[in-house]
Design an enzyme around this catalytic site. Structure first.
Site, mmCIF file in Angstrom:
data_model
loop_
_atom_site.group_PDB
_atom_site.id
_atom_site.type_symbol
_atom_site.label_atom_id
_atom_site.label_comp_id
_atom_site.label_asym_id
_atom_site.label_seq_id
_atom_site.Cartn_x
_atom_site.Cartn_y
_atom_site.Cartn_z
ATOM 1 N N GLY A 46 88.599 30.665 -15.574
ATOM 2 C CA GLY A 46 88.218 30.416 -14.185
ATOM 3 C C GLY A 46 89.300 30.887 -13.238
ATOM 4 O O GLY A 46 90.481 30.887 -13.593
ATOM 5 N N GLN A 51 93.909 31.637 -5.460
ATOM 6 C CA GLN A 51 94.946 32.037 -6.422
ATOM 7 C C GLN A 51 95.330 33.500 -6.297
ATOM 8 O O GLN A 51 96.393 33.901 -6.775
ATOM 9 C CB GLN A 51 94.478 31.764 -7.861
ATOM 10 C CG GLN A 51 94.303 30.290 -8.177
ATOM 11 C CD GLN A 51 93.751 30.093 -9.574
ATOM 12 O OE1 GLN A 51 92.549 30.149 -9.782
ATOM 13 N NE2 GLN A 51 94.615 29.875 -10.544
ATOM 14 N N CYS A 93 96.006 26.373 -16.186
ATOM 15 C CA CYS A 93 95.789 27.013 -14.882
ATOM 16 C C CYS A 93 96.578 28.310 -14.861
ATOM 17 O O CYS A 93 97.751 28.323 -15.225
ATOM 18 C CB CYS A 93 96.259 26.095 -13.758
ATOM 19 S SG CYS A 93 96.015 26.790 -12.112
ATOM 20 N N LEU A 94 95.935 29.395 -14.420
ATOM 21 C CA LEU A 94 96.632 30.685 -14.358
ATOM 22 C C LEU A 94 97.781 30.653 -13.355
ATOM 23 O O LEU A 94 98.693 31.456 -13.443
ATOM 24 C CB LEU A 94 95.638 31.803 -14.008
ATOM 25 C CG LEU A 94 94.652 32.165 -15.130
ATOM 26 C CD1 LEU A 94 93.549 33.071 -14.601
ATOM 27 C CD2 LEU A 94 95.382 32.822 -16.291
ATOM 28 N N HIS A 135 88.018 21.876 -11.272
ATOM 29 C CA HIS A 135 89.392 22.403 -11.226
ATOM 30 C C HIS A 135 89.494 23.539 -10.194
ATOM 31 O O HIS A 135 90.403 23.559 -9.355
ATOM 32 C CB HIS A 135 89.782 22.908 -12.626
ATOM 33 C CG HIS A 135 91.096 23.622 -12.688
ATOM 34 N ND1 HIS A 135 92.183 23.124 -13.358
ATOM 35 C CD2 HIS A 135 91.510 24.816 -12.162
ATOM 36 C CE1 HIS A 135 93.202 23.965 -13.239
ATOM 37 N NE2 HIS A 135 92.813 25.013 -12.519
ATOM 38 N N GLU A 136 88.540 24.472 -10.244
ATOM 39 C CA GLU A 136 88.575 25.634 -9.343
ATOM 40 C C GLU A 136 88.288 25.232 -7.896
ATOM 41 O O GLU A 136 88.857 25.803 -6.960
ATOM 42 C CB GLU A 136 87.589 26.707 -9.809
ATOM 43 C CG GLU A 136 87.821 27.255 -11.222
ATOM 44 C CD GLU A 136 89.237 27.738 -11.471
ATOM 45 O OE1 GLU A 136 89.925 28.113 -10.504
ATOM 46 O OE2 GLU A 136 89.670 27.713 -12.639
ATOM 47 N N HIS A 139 91.320 24.182 -6.047
ATOM 48 C CA HIS A 139 92.129 25.287 -5.512
ATOM 49 C C HIS A 139 91.719 25.618 -4.084
ATOM 50 O O HIS A 139 92.561 25.929 -3.242
ATOM 51 C CB HIS A 139 91.967 26.547 -6.377
ATOM 52 C CG HIS A 139 92.800 26.542 -7.621
ATOM 53 N ND1 HIS A 139 94.180 26.477 -7.599
ATOM 54 C CD2 HIS A 139 92.462 26.606 -8.927
ATOM 55 C CE1 HIS A 139 94.642 26.507 -8.840
ATOM 56 N NE2 HIS A 139 93.615 26.583 -9.674
#
Ligand code: QAP
Ligand code: CO
Length: 171
Positions: A46, A51, A93-94, A135-136, A139
């Site tokens: 994701g 991000q 998480c990236l 989660h996304e 962001h």
């Protein structure tokens, strides 16, 4: 297709609150294609526009084993269907590379969003997809996974990531 640079914690730009997409244009669709490409190249499941330093409400997700089923969510809205039903998942998480933490979130949600054609869609995701969507969506509000853990753990992660960012700059 372009590989986009992913911001890493504690970059303050990750705290930006994203604005709604007014109209889905080709500019958005090009960004979405680049986000999907970047997600695959980074071995992610994701990625939120925040991000990659683009502050409009767009997510891309692919939880498929084959990595051939990208899902696009524009202006997503979540309704928690049952506030009492929660479960924990070991999230990554990236933007927080190398760290994984168990986060507790509601299990049952309903998501309304626009697809890449600007068409309104509704989904009642279960399991991992419900976790990744939440989660996304965090962001887009400037919220990170590390905000759910203890201050001491967050500080430690911050120090380690700052150290490796510095080393990368020097090399
Ligand atoms: C969000 O995160 C997520 O640390 C998406 O070294 C992930 O794709 C929500 C990744 C799991 C729930 C469960 C992380 C790749 C990917 C790393 C990701 C890493 C390489 C994270
Ligand atoms: Co993330």
């Amino acid at each position: 297709m372009k590989l986009l640079k992913i911001l890493e914690f504690p970059d303050p730009r990750l705290r930006t609150k994203a604005k709604p997409v007014k109209e889905v244009t080709n500019v958005h669709r090009e960004l979405i294609d680049n986000m999907i490409h970047t997600m695959y190249e980074s071995k992610g499941i994701g990625l939120a526009a925040t991000q990659v330093d683009f502050h409009e409400r767009i997510l891309v997700i692919d939880i498929s084993e084959e990595r051939d089923d990208p899902q696009v969510f524009i202006n997503p809205e979540v309704e928690i269907l049952n506030k009492d039903e929660k479960s924990g998942y070991e999230e990554g998480c990236l933007s927080v590379p190398g760290f994984y933490e168990e986060i507790i979130r509601p299990e049952k949600i309903k998501v309304t969003y626009l697809d890449r054609d600007g068409k309104k869609q509704t989904l009642m995701p279960e399991g991992l997809l419900a976790v990744v969507i939440q989660h996304e969506m965090d962001h887009l509000e400037g919220i990170l996974m590390v905000d759910y853990i203890s201050n001491i753990k967050r500080q430690r992660i911050k120090q380690k990531l700052q150290k490796s960012a510095k080393e990368k700059l020097a090399s």
